[in-house]
Design an enzyme around this catalytic site. Structure first.
Site: not given
Length: 322
Positions: A90, A147, A254
């Site tokens: 995200d 992911h 980050s």
């Protein structure tokens, strides 16, 4: 003037000590004070707690637990098309496009070296010259687990020590070679779409970087490059991850950089700098066509890794330092 002041602070402030202090504080159980800090953070950054498995902020014993909170499985469905690679995090896309021989676009007017990003590993760099890259920035409000864009077999991981500059849009536009200077963890995978690198880049206040197969990679910050390797395919000791499966996480915001081999994937046309990303949505499409497999892609993992737990590497016998 304000931006110039912020940039000056990036060079003046003791970023390593600030990061250590933030990591120490975020791991402490402080009862009502922890809840107060979390509530203020949620309000300031407008964090959507309805997506979390535990929407009640009182459920989190430490700030780190809150920060790496898992989402409910259904809020990030994974695209099931076997020809589609999905977004790994995200956030927002900082930059994306073609790697021009050894040059990767950092911001308008700023390029950095592919080989420098990969810690001088020219053999790995050769896999991605003239390939494709995507840089995804995770802001403090975002979900901070990372992911897999596709099924992959882990082949190599490299920890690269470095600076801890912030990695927001201001620094990306003004700090030369930002991503090749900052601390990072490089993960190389074999995939159906050729080799793929997924790079987790550290920053100021990022308390740690973790992977699901080796636990906490940093800290400690020992100032030396470390390298781990794994066998291919279904050999003993191999690490296989499925599309959509968690592979790592940050404790505080980050950046994730993905590298793809030349001629293997085409990025989704609608994507551009500052496009919003959500895990599981289409990122790129294969240049070849694959038949839909029988197996379903992995949903977001329900199993938790303790936020303060520094897991021992699962593959100590594969580790060597360079």
């Amino acid at each position: 003037m304000l931006n110039s002041f912020k940039l000056s602070l990036q060079y003046i402030l003791p970023k390593l000590w600030l990061t250590r202090l933030a990591g120490w504080g975020a791991s402490k159980r402080a009862g009502w004070l922890t809840k107060l800090v979390i509530d203020l953070f949620v309000k300031y950054y407008k964090v959507d707690m309805k997506e979390a498995q535990k929407p009640d902020t009182a459920s989190y014993r430490t700030f780190n637990e809150f920060f790496v909170r898992p989402l409910r499985d259904e809020v990030r469905p994974i695209d099931t098309d076997p020809n589609v690679l999905v977004m790994p995090a995200d956030g927002v896309i900082s930059q994306l496009g073609k790697i021009e021989e050894d040059k990767i676009l950092q911001a308008k007017g700023h390029n950095y070296s592919l080989e420098a990003l990969l810690a001088g590993n020219y053999l790995m760099a050769d896999l991605f010259r003239n390939g494709t890259f995507v840089t995804t920035y995770l802001s403090p409000r975002d979900y901070h687990r990372v992911h897999m864009p596709c099924n992959g077999i882990l082949r190599e991981m490299i920890y690269v020590p470095g600076d801890l500059f912030s990695v927001n849009h201001l620094t990306a536009q003004n700090v030369p070679n930002l991503f090749a200077r900052n601390e990072r963890v490089i993960c190389l995978f074999d995939t159906e779409f050729g080799p793929m690198a997924q790079i987790l880049v550290g920053a100021t206040i990022v308390g740690s970087i973790e992977t699901v197969w080796a636990g906490t990679i940093t800290p400690p910050r020992e100032g030396i490059i470390k390298r781990w390797t794994w066998p291919a395919g279904e050999n003993d000791g191999s690490v296989a991850l499925l599309k959509g499966q968690e592979m790592g996480r940050f404790k505080l915001g980050s950046t994730v950089i993905n590298l793809f081999a030349p001629g293997k994937v085409n990025l989704v046309e609608q994507l551009e700098s500052l496009s919003v990303t959500k895990i599981g949505q289409p990122l790129a499409v294969s240049t070849e066509t694959f038949v839909t497999p029988d197996a379903e892609p992995a949903p977001l993992p329900a199993e938790e890794i303790e936020a303060e737990h520094d897991a021992s590497p699962l593959v100590d016998d594969k580790k060597d330092q360079v």
